[in-house]
Motif scaffolding. Sequence first.
Motif: not given
Lengths: 194, 165
Positions: B71-84, B86-90, B103-107
């Motif tokens: 819903a916001d940036t902090s929520g997105w940061n939480t999801l990025k950390n929890d789900f590991c 990847p950091v996107l290139d420029s 849309v990135f897919m991972a198993i």
Amino acid sequence: MKNDTTPHPFDGEPSFEDLQPYFDEQASRIADIIDSMGGRPPAINPSAATTNRRRALRAWGVLSLFFLVVSIYWGIALWHLVDDIYVRIFSIFLEVVFIVIATKAIVTIISILRRSPYRCRDTRGRFLMTRYSPHSLGASLLSNATIGFAASIFLVIISATTTVGDGLFLTKNMNQDTRIETIETIEYTLNHMG
Amino acid sequence: MKRPWIITIIICLLLIGGGIFVIRWPRTVPFGQCSEVYRKYAGMEGVKASFVKDFYINDTLCVDVTVLVAADTSGWNTLKNDFCLPVLDSVTQRKIDSGKDLVFMAIRKKGNCCETADLDDTECDVRATSFLNRTICLFHVKSLKERSIVEHYSLDISINNSKKK
């Protein structure tokens, strides 16, 4: 007896000494009867019909207990299954009613079985056992159980089919807009996966 | 006198049969609970969680799906950390900022958001992440066939569309 001319031992004004042999004879006869019964007074044998009723009551009691356990489990499963607060309240209310009916049936059956049919009579003098027809009691319980289960299954089906799109939605505070939004998100993701 | 016992036995058999039916075909009767991921994020601030049981991928396959929307940036940061995530290139980040979604897919292993599932893992989560919309969809598959269908869903759609042309 009218034609019996045998003088009765109590005719006239007999003295205690005159009656003593009579008492001794009666006491001896009673003692012989008791001895022939194994030294105990004769037991009251319940009729076959009463015995059958007791067995039927026991069977319905076991079934009632089974329904009670299943209804408790079903109530817990329903709580986890649906997230809509109104469906939850209504389904739990149904389950509580059903549990009360099943418990009352069990308590009634136990109280009947614990009483001796020859000691308990109602105001008309009938034995307590005969007042309750086990099959009518069991049929009443079974019909309540069937209605309870059918209503619960109906609620589950309703909550499953009223969702928009595919699947059963189990999300807190789900409404129509949220459902549509979730479906669109999933479809978008599926179509753009790479 | 025997009738109550006969009825009792019949009802017990029906209930036992129903129980076996539910266990054998769990998707037929919706007795399943929400996913652990959903329960973890359901009340979290900044993240909107949804769980769909038996979402139909096609006419024959249905899977459970957990949808997480930041819903916001902090929520997105939480999801990025929890789900590991990847950091996107420029370059990729610029594309996303320009409005082009990827849309990135991972198993991932079932119950583990960061560990990659093995090829022969039957139960796993197919994670699809949309960086533009800040959403994560977890498809909880239970067999290799389901996994394959979900993985190749968009490809199958493209093939079908090209055949129609």
